[in-house]
Design an enzyme around this catalytic site. Sequence first.
Site, short mmCIF file in Angstrom:
data_model
loop_
_atom_site.label_atom_id
_atom_site.label_comp_id
_atom_site.label_asym_id
_atom_site.label_seq_id
_atom_site.Cartn_x
_atom_site.Cartn_y
_atom_site.Cartn_z
N SER A 1 7.95 -7.28 11.94
CA SER A 1 6.64 -7.94 11.98
C SER A 1 6.80 -9.44 12.23
O SER A 1 7.33 -9.82 13.27
CB SER A 1 5.88 -7.61 10.68
OG SER A 1 4.52 -7.90 10.83
N ASP B 1 0.14 2.08 12.90
CA ASP B 1 0.28 0.77 12.24
C ASP B 1 -1.07 0.06 12.27
O ASP B 1 -1.64 -0.17 13.35
CB ASP B 1 1.34 -0.03 13.04
CG ASP B 1 1.69 -1.36 12.43
OD1 ASP B 1 0.81 -2.00 11.86
OD2 ASP B 1 2.86 -1.76 12.55
N HIS C 1 3.07 0.59 9.16
CA HIS C 1 3.73 -0.72 9.20
C HIS C 1 4.77 -0.88 8.08
O HIS C 1 5.38 -1.93 7.95
CB HIS C 1 2.65 -1.80 9.04
CG HIS C 1 3.08 -3.18 9.46
ND1 HIS C 1 3.45 -3.50 10.74
CD2 HIS C 1 3.19 -4.34 8.75
CE1 HIS C 1 3.77 -4.78 10.81
NE2 HIS C 1 3.63 -5.32 9.63
N1 LIG Z 1 -0.33 -7.85 2.10
C1 LIG Z 1 -0.83 -7.71 3.43
C2 LIG Z 1 0.08 -6.89 4.25
C3 LIG Z 1 1.37 -7.58 4.42
C4 LIG Z 1 2.41 -6.67 4.95
O1 LIG Z 1 2.16 -5.55 5.43
N2 LIG Z 1 3.60 -7.15 4.88
C5 LIG Z 1 4.71 -6.44 5.40
C6 LIG Z 1 5.39 -7.37 6.38
S1 LIG Z 1 4.26 -7.93 7.65
C7 LIG Z 1 5.70 -6.08 4.32
O2 LIG Z 1 6.83 -5.76 4.62
N3 LIG Z 1 5.29 -6.16 3.06
C8 LIG Z 1 6.17 -6.02 1.95
C9 LIG Z 1 6.65 -4.63 1.63
O3 LIG Z 1 6.10 -3.63 2.15
O4 LIG Z 1 7.60 -4.51 0.82
C10 LIG Z 1 -2.19 -7.11 3.44
O5 LIG Z 1 -2.74 -7.04 2.38
O6 LIG Z 1 -2.70 -6.74 4.50
#
Ligand SMILES: N[C@@H](CCC(=O)N[C@@H](CS)C(=O)NCC(=O)O)C(=O)O
Length: 280
Positions: A150, A226, A259
């Site tokens: 991402s 995604d 995602h």
């Molecule tokens: N928190 C965000 C989404 C953020 C998100 O999806 N982050 C990804 C990277 S872009 C991630 O890897 N999050 C941490 C995880 O899943 O451990 C939302 O509420 O929409």
Amino acid sequence: MSLEKVSENKCFAGRQLRYSHQSAVLNCSMNFSIYLPAEAGSHKVPVLYWLSGLTCTDENFVTKAGAQQFAAQHGVAIVAPDTSPRGEGVPDDADAAYDFGLGAGFYVDATQAPWSQHYHMYSYICQELPELINANFPVDGQRSSIFGHSMGGHGALTIALKNTDKYQSVSAFAPIASAMQCPWGEKALSNYIGTNKEDWRQYDATELVAKAERQIPMLVDQGTADNFLVEQLKPVLLQQACDAAGYPATIRMQEGYDHSYFFMSSFMADHIAFHAKYLK
Ligand SMILES: N[C@@H](CCC(=O)N[C@@H](CS)C(=O)NCC(=O)O)C(=O)O
């Protein structure tokens, strides 16, 4: 530069380690994780740099990606840094938004106050961190590759395309394909770099594809389920840029994947095998 070991766990016959250090480039204390395969006990091993996405620290990848077994199998180290500068003195978004400020450094060198005091993740990833890793661990810095997810996919692609002498290969899961052409990127670049869009081109993978000095091997995986695919990630723009530049990238759409790290862990074996081929 002194390193302080935070934790150590034996894992697939190698070691999963976590360290903290004072970063001169970021002007704060930082944590990073490094997996060393068993071979690192007797000789230098190639090294893969992993760049995480929004909201992550170095720990998301270490605990959720399932990468260690494949790093052990191929005898490569994996370094996972944090996603932004951290600490009391480091400014954050006024609303503590998840997509800007802490946890959202976007792998750029900020030029705008107040961000420019600490937010230099580009230089940290390309310069300071590799110097630190090469000096302190049994890795062969001449055999380095980079991958990410991402925001970190955007980081891996842009950093590799701008430094084709430093990295043997690049891969990404669900990368932000064009930071200039999505709300996450527009917010980050306008605040970190300023409103002149000409200055943004240096941090946009689709802009850099045609300018790369060497067409290093590139692999991208993107899930079709995604949530961020249409508004933020836009892999079609990367495919178009590669087609136009004659860049032989492999960009795969993976049916039904979202995602999350469930998606990434499903294709982690492929990505590490891909890099291992060019790091041998
Ligand atoms: N928190 C965000 C989404 C953020 C998100 O999806 N982050 C990804 C990277 S872009 C991630 O890897 N999050 C941490 C995880 O899943 O451990 C939302 O509420 O929409």
